[in-house]
Scaffold this active site. Sequence first.
Site, PDB file in Angstrom:
ATOM      1  N   LYS A 198       0.854  -1.192   0.000  1.00  0.00           N
ATOM      2  CA  LYS A 198       0.000   0.000   0.000  1.00  0.00           C
ATOM      3  C   LYS A 198       0.883   1.232   0.000  1.00  0.00           C
ATOM      4  O   LYS A 198       1.533   1.538   0.998  1.00  0.00           O
ATOM      5  CB  LYS A 198      -0.917   0.058   1.221  1.00  0.00           C
ATOM      6  N   GLU A 272      10.026   0.801  10.518  1.00  0.00           N
ATOM      7  CA  GLU A 272      11.019   1.872  10.402  1.00  0.00           C
ATOM      8  C   GLU A 272      10.245   3.165  10.564  1.00  0.00           C
ATOM      9  O   GLU A 272       9.528   3.592   9.670  1.00  0.00           O
ATOM     10  CB  GLU A 272      11.735   1.794   9.052  1.00  0.00           C
ATOM     11  N   CYS A 306      13.559  11.074   7.830  1.00  0.00           N
ATOM     12  CA  CYS A 306      13.581  10.604   9.226  1.00  0.00           C
ATOM     13  C   CYS A 306      14.978  10.618   9.825  1.00  0.00           C
ATOM     14  O   CYS A 306      15.126  10.610  11.050  1.00  0.00           O
ATOM     15  CB  CYS A 306      12.971   9.205   9.328  1.00  0.00           C
ATOM     16  N   GLU A 404       9.387  15.271  16.280  1.00  0.00           N
ATOM     17  CA  GLU A 404       9.836  15.240  14.888  1.00  0.00           C
ATOM     18  C   GLU A 404       9.011  16.237  14.067  1.00  0.00           C
ATOM     19  O   GLU A 404       7.841  16.005  13.784  1.00  0.00           O
ATOM     20  CB  GLU A 404       9.685  13.829  14.320  1.00  0.00           C
TER      21      GLU A 404
END
Length: 502
Positions: A198, A272, A306, A404
């Site tokens: 997906k 991850e 990231c 973040e």
Amino acid sequence: MTSSGLTTAMVRRAVEAPPLITEVDLPPARHFIDGNFVEGSTDRVIDVVDPCSEAVIARIPEGTAEDIDRAVAAALAAQAGWARLVPKERSELLHAIADRLAQNTELLARLESANTGKPLAVSTDDVGQAIDTFRFMAGAVRATTSLAAGDYAENHLSVILREPLGVIGVVTPWNYPLLMAVWKIAPILAAGNTLVLKPSEQTPLTTLKLAEIVADLLPAGVLNVVNGYGPTVGARLAEHPDINMIALTGSVGSGRAVARAAADSLKRVHLELGGKAPVVIFPDADLAAAASSLRVAGFWNSGQECGAACRVLVHESVAGQFIEQLVGEVRALVVGEPQAGEEVEVGPMVSKAHFDRVTGYLERAKKEGVRVAIGGGAVDGPGYFVAPTVLVDVPEGAEVARQEIFGPVITVETFTDEEEAVRRANDVPFGLSASVWTENARRSHGVAARLDFGTVWVNSHLVLASEVPWGGFKGSGYGRDLSIYALDDYSRTKHVMHNHER
């Protein structure tokens, strides 16, 4: 908008440039199941938006659990035949996929930039790394190692077999649509698994294009792509009883949801997730080299990365000098649309929702007294552009230093000694990556060993290679992408013991 007296970034626009893509470049706006592009089970569609212009560039079907079930059935039917291929045969097919990507590099880069707003240099680099990932896995699968066969119990020969897991469900993010798909697809196929993927509903175009250009190379059902939203399509992947593992690159929230949904069937989970990479700069560091490195490592892909070098911890004795050099580097960054020239280094945020999220962090930081050294807010539209930003005088524990942001923002804090630097570097919920800047070899080894992050660079940041693993600790998830460790993650070991006593 920025604070008084600060440089305001301007968006370099494409003037009379041809469009990045035309209708003929787009992939079929359908799902890819059992070797063919097929219609969805409903008529609902999702708009795919160009973040530079805010225009709709495609519409894809909104997938359902029924679409996932069709794709999983196809993957399950294809798995045994794919697994029976010897490593050489799978390797040659992966090399053929790499060749096909190489032949379509320019098209894939334009399509990626049109969908994400990335500078063409970033998109082209993504395609190059995707090609290299397939080539590495094609070689690695022919040279796997394991415990040697032998008698570990008297008169009993032990043989260790490495087997595929079966059918893998994959959920990929919007920041590196093609590359993150390939980081999953290549080792999954190399290890003998089949998959249902997906892509992000915001950035599906290059994943669908990949399926289109390799459709004739892979047996039907080996690779399947279903479009849709996480709570529907992603959730069905995670809970499906015929899927043996769910692998996700995405947010911490998405990771938690996937892990919860996978728990009932006890399937493996590969996550991850996010990061908040500290950049620890000691007084003896090469400050100019650090500032120059952060110009790339902090703002590559507009900071939507990231592993981005987003949180500087610099020794108080050199903080002023370093900030001056960093601001100089950031001031020179060129913000713009992909087709506005090769000098463009920073593009827009991927969506209106993410633009609002990033600018919200900046507004709250300013209200809390954090000082904006450069940038600090949105750039006039159209498009979802945020000025490259450096925030200074950031107190310990501030929201912008712990959460973040995932945008073109670097925060700068100061420390007094090594103990404080290590403690504060580790004091975040994430553990993906970090870097240490020092000319002292003993310090570089000692500090790197104490940092609780899956990758620690010394005197560089955001340098990756297919041969070495990528993955994190703590809130950044578990499992490894790239390297032979990824092949291990997508395989299982079986011990077969033969009694040969006579």
